[in-house]
Design a protein around this motif. Structure first.
Motif, PDB file in Angstrom:
ATOM      1  N   ALA A   1       0.573   1.399  -3.479  1.00  0.00           N
ATOM      2  CA  ALA A   1       0.523   0.047  -4.046  1.00  0.00           C
ATOM      3  C   ALA A   1       1.082  -1.000  -3.086  1.00  0.00           C
ATOM      4  CB  ALA A   1       1.298   0.016  -5.365  1.00  0.00           C
ATOM      5  N   TYR A   2       2.171  -0.662  -2.403  1.00  0.00           N
ATOM      6  CA  TYR A   2       2.915  -1.689  -1.676  1.00  0.00           C
ATOM      7  C   TYR A   2       2.827  -1.586  -0.158  1.00  0.00           C
ATOM      8  CZ  TYR A   2       5.150  -2.345  -6.239  1.00  0.00           C
ATOM      9  OH  TYR A   2       5.379  -2.580  -7.571  1.00  0.00           O
ATOM     10  N   ARG A   3       2.358  -0.471   0.361  1.00  0.00           N
ATOM     11  CA  ARG A   3       2.441  -0.257   1.819  1.00  0.00           C
ATOM     12  C   ARG A   3       1.080  -0.044   2.445  1.00  0.00           C
ATOM     13  NH1 ARG A   3       7.049   3.577  -0.272  1.00  0.00           N
ATOM     14  NH2 ARG A   3       8.626   1.968  -0.662  1.00  0.00           N
ATOM     15  N   ARG A   4       0.070  -0.694   1.886  1.00  0.00           N
ATOM     16  CA  ARG A   4      -1.253  -0.703   2.503  1.00  0.00           C
ATOM     17  C   ARG A   4      -1.733  -2.145   2.606  1.00  0.00           C
ATOM     18  NH1 ARG A   4      -5.413   2.180  -0.784  1.00  0.00           N
ATOM     19  NH2 ARG A   4      -4.126   1.512  -2.531  1.00  0.00           N
ATOM     20  N   ASP A   5      -2.486  -2.407   3.660  1.00  0.00           N
ATOM     21  CA  ASP A   5      -3.088  -3.732   3.795  1.00  0.00           C
ATOM     22  C   ASP A   5      -4.420  -3.772   3.051  1.00  0.00           C
ATOM     23  OD1 ASP A   5      -0.984  -4.621   5.392  1.00  0.00           O
ATOM     24  OD2 ASP A   5      -1.929  -3.848   7.219  1.00  0.00           O
ATOM     25  N   ALA A   6      -4.981  -4.973   2.936  1.00  0.00           N
ATOM     26  CA  ALA A   6      -6.189  -5.156   2.122  1.00  0.00           C
ATOM     27  C   ALA A   6      -7.344  -4.278   2.596  1.00  0.00           C
ATOM     28  CB  ALA A   6      -6.595  -6.629   2.132  1.00  0.00           C
ATOM     29  N   ASP A   7      -7.480  -4.098   3.911  1.00  0.00           N
ATOM     30  CA  ASP A   7      -8.634  -3.340   4.399  1.00  0.00           C
ATOM     31  C   ASP A   7      -8.554  -1.859   4.062  1.00  0.00           C
ATOM     32  OD1 ASP A   7      -6.625  -2.656   6.116  1.00  0.00           O
ATOM     33  OD2 ASP A   7      -7.640  -3.287   7.951  1.00  0.00           O
TER      34      ASP A   7
END
Length: 277
Positions: free
Chosen positions: A114-120
């Motif tokens: 949820a918190y440690r990925r970027d949009a791509d």
């Protein structure tokens, strides 16, 4: 109904010696606590993880959009209804993310996804990430996504993976209410005043170009089109047909609206790495 099925009761749970319990109310750090999470023979772990991740991304992104209706809905009752629908989706997100981390062997947590990925890196369908628009637009999107997701979860309730099957079976109860709520409002607005009818039709027109992406992601065309046609007919609305947009969120193609939405969602976690919620 158990306490864990009610977000408000979950939030009010007493946790002796534990001042900081999870905000969504299960009381367990692992939402699949007590479940046999071994992969059954014949189940492809990476494929299962990818599907859980995509469905979890859909739910998380739509929940964040619904949260933006707090203090902005036409009536207090609708604010509460939309917030509760968002909480249901967050509960589904937790279970699906946790299963994804188990299935791919990475052990990544729900917070990692949820918190440690970027949009791509997100794989949600693009309809979930679009800005809210007016209330009729919100209802049109919720009708389409809840009807689509309900059809998908009804199929997944018989999935080879018993954990995913159980998550889907639980979600069917919630999504049935989400679809009913959206359908009732669609009929109310479509069959209301000239202005409410116009806005509801505009809402359906706005979401129509994203139907092809949903149907490409999951094979539920007959169920989805049947529901939408029935609701539109009852509301005196036209179910529009539109040419689908190129690309898909499942392949990492997103609108310019997703990154700002995630920046807001992730701001506290990224500012306080390692914090416990």
């Amino acid at each position: 109904m158990s306490d864990d099925d009610n977000a408000y009761l979950g939030l009010a749970e007493a946790h002796e010696g534990d001042e900081a319990h999870w905000a969504f109310g299960t009381g367990f750090e692992d939402p699949l606590h007590g479940t046999d999470t071994a992969l059954p023979p014949g189940v492809d772990g990476p494929a299962l993880a990818a599907r859980c991740l995509a469905l979890g991304d859909d739910a998380l992104v739509l929940a964040q959009r619904l949260a933006q209706w707090c203090t902005r809905a036409p009536e207090l009752e609708e604010e509460l209804a939309l917030a509760n629908i968002g909480l249901d989706l967050l509960g589904q997100t937790r279970l699906l993310y946790t299963r994804a981390g188990q299935a791919d062997g990475s052990g990544r947590s729900e917070d990692d996804y949820a918190y440690r990925r970027d949009a791509d890196a997100f794989r949600n369908v693009r309809l979930a990430e679009l800005p809210n628009g007016d209330f009729a637009h919100c209802i049109a999107r919720l009708l389409v996504l809840s009807a689509w997701r309900l059809a998908v979860f009804e199929q997944l309730a018989a999935a080879p993976d018993p954990v995913l099957a159980a998550v889907a079976a639980k979600g069917v109860k919630e999504l049935t209410y989400h679809r009913l709520y959206a359908a009732e409002w669609t009929v109310r607005l479509g069959d209301g005043t000239e202005e409410s009818h116009r806005r509801m039709q505009q809402g359906l027109d706005a979401v129509a170009p994203y139907l092809d992406e949903l149907l490409a992601a999951e094979d539920v065309r007959e169920q989805l089109e049947g529901v939408l046609r029935q609701v539109a007919d009852s509301a005196g609305l036209v179910l529009p047909r539109a040419v689908g947009l190129p690309g898909t969120g499942r392949d990492g193609d997103h609108t310019e609206h997703l990154a700002p939405l995630l920046a807001e969602l992730q701001s506290v976690a990224r500012a306080n790495p390692g914090a416990t919620w």
